[in-house]
Design a protein around this motif. Sequence first.
Motif, short mmCIF file in Angstrom:
data_model
loop_
_atom_site.label_atom_id
_atom_site.label_comp_id
_atom_site.label_asym_id
_atom_site.label_seq_id
_atom_site.Cartn_x
_atom_site.Cartn_y
_atom_site.Cartn_z
N GLY A 1 -49.61 -42.37 -22.58
CA GLY A 1 -49.88 -43.67 -21.99
C GLY A 1 -50.10 -44.76 -23.03
N GLN B 1 -54.39 -56.95 -19.05
CA GLN B 1 -54.82 -56.21 -17.86
C GLN B 1 -54.00 -54.95 -17.68
OE1 GLN B 1 -54.19 -59.45 -17.90
NE2 GLN B 1 -55.84 -60.61 -16.91
N GLN B 2 -52.69 -55.06 -17.91
CA GLN B 2 -51.83 -53.89 -17.75
C GLN B 2 -52.10 -52.85 -18.84
OE1 GLN B 2 -48.25 -56.20 -17.82
NE2 GLN B 2 -48.00 -56.15 -15.60
N SER C 1 -45.97 -48.29 -15.56
CA SER C 1 -44.88 -48.79 -14.74
C SER C 1 -44.45 -50.18 -15.18
CB SER C 1 -45.29 -48.81 -13.27
OG SER C 1 -46.40 -49.69 -13.06
N ALA C 2 -45.39 -50.97 -15.66
CA ALA C 2 -45.07 -52.32 -16.14
C ALA C 2 -44.20 -52.24 -17.39
CB ALA C 2 -46.35 -53.10 -16.44
N ASP D 1 -55.43 -51.21 -17.86
CA ASP D 1 -55.22 -50.32 -16.71
C ASP D 1 -54.28 -49.16 -17.04
OD1 ASP D 1 -56.84 -51.96 -15.24
OD2 ASP D 1 -55.19 -53.07 -14.30
N ASP D 2 -53.75 -49.16 -18.27
CA ASP D 2 -52.81 -48.12 -18.70
C ASP D 2 -51.62 -48.05 -17.74
OD1 ASP D 2 -51.94 -46.31 -20.52
OD2 ASP D 2 -53.27 -44.67 -19.92
N ASP D 3 -51.09 -49.24 -17.39
CA ASP D 3 -50.04 -49.36 -16.39
C ASP D 3 -48.67 -49.13 -17.03
OD1 ASP D 3 -48.46 -49.91 -14.27
OD2 ASP D 3 -49.17 -51.94 -13.92
#
Length: 614
Positions: A278, A408-409, A416-417, A412-414
Amino acid sequence: MNTIQLRGTVELTAAGDGPKRFSMTAYSGGLMRLAGFGSPVIVDASGLKVPSQSIAILRDHSPEKIVGHSDKIDVAKTGEISAAGVLSGSNAHAAEVLESSRSGFPWQASIGAAVERTEYVEAGSKITVNGRSVQGPAVVVRAATLREISFVAIGADGATSATVAASGSNGGKVMDKFQEWLTASGFEVESMTEQQKASLEATYKESLEAKRLRDLEATRAQRPVVTTSRQRDDAPDEGRILEAGLLCGLGMNEKAIGKHFDQNVMNEAVRPQNRSIGLQGLLRRVIRAAGEHAPEGRLTDSGIRTAFEASRKLEASGFSTISIPGILSNSATKMMLQSFDGVSTTWAKFCRRASNMNFKQHTRYRMTGIGTFEQVAATGEIAHVTLSEDSQTSQLTTKAAMLAITRQQIIDDDLSAFASAPRLLGRMAAIAVEKSVFTTLLANANSFFGVSNTNYISGGSSALSATSLDSALATLRKQTDANTDPVFIEPEVLLIPPDLEQTAKALVNSSLVVSGSTTAIPDGNPRFQLAEVVPASYLATSFGLSGSSATAWYLTTGANDFSIMEVAFLNGMETPTIETADMDFSKLGIQMRGYYDFGVALGEYRGGVKSAGA
């Protein structure tokens, strides 16, 4: 290959003739302070590979400055590295090492090793390396390969030493230095007894050792150099492992990932701690790679800033294979290319490719001959022919787009972004070329398809049918060169709007023709596999390109010198480029941009026929 250089002191003496030899203890096996690492570094002797007893002996780690070669290398369990060999270099660098040693210059040694795997020891933890206890924070080089040993002017490992000596006796060189010292100290050498000389020689050697220790203490505070050369594709360093592991976490197929990495890297990448790394895990690994402590729990703004600072620190030291922009750029590029290749574009079937070196307008010429082969006259005279030129011009432009991954991404460990950005850029780049090709084709500049070029059919009989297809084929075959001879072009592509797809396939993909006539007719289809049916979405009117039509179609040759269109790329680079970087200081996040340098132009009018279809 990440090259870690461990430097130590060298004493050189030389005398006599014959091959000059060296011997050294180049590494003591203990902790070292290395530039680019925030924590001490220790090389695990059990993981150090020595590919050969004979390795290069260089000066200042430069392959162009050969000093000699080794013939014996020992790595003790305690981590101590010792080597011996011959000063076999026959150049100014080898001569300078030897001659300056005769003048007493204190050369030092430096080991160059390719780092393949490291381990970070957290503060408060303790492990055993090379039989000695190592207290964290520290970086352990668990796997490395010895590449070379160099003579350097300044080193820092006080527990190492090296000696270069000529074969045979001292030849009086060391004694010459001793006598110079006696004379400078006010002694009358000629009147001294051998016993007096022996006693003073011991004092002289003690003074030399004291000077060596003073010089060593003065340079001990200087940190040794860490240099990095480009990572070998088959070396499983942590940067490549992190990149492959990140791609696994992003959902890329392991078989597709394996095309870019060797089996050793993939074996490490698919481990649970790597394949689920991640964005947060990547930042944490970068912090540790810089020898710094990664805070526990989820990284927030301060932790993200620490990671970016650690990344810049590693890049500045040359440790670029473990960096945020490097790993993200490489990962994004692979995902972008997968998406780019997945778009079913059509331009490559009927456009030739070209390479332009810059963004200026390029003119390409195709030489043609005016004249024919004629019978040689009885006098032996051969008729002359002349050359003329057909030319087309093209010019590159740059298409680009930029996206961002916000703080923020990251927090959030996003993933998908991050995954969606390169995929979108890859798709956009593929569509950009396709759209440019059909925009140019439909614009029909200067009546490229027109009566004057004898490559245009119109009227009610031009609607796609067996009859109109036969007419287009005959028109294509009747195209002539400068001598009014046939150009001998074969049709390869039947380019149609989606509205005509079924009609086109019925015409050229069916092997039989069914008729209700009672008259005897052949049972074969003379147009069978005449050309590949290529439905092109941008020919349809629904996409709004000027000149589009639901009835017009083209019969063209393929991607060759007679192609009706050309697509040129900057220096032949046919795929887009993705770059990532951390945002401006006022923002916190990652910027990602994709750009593509290409140009589209009309090509050879003889290479195709357009039918208006109405």
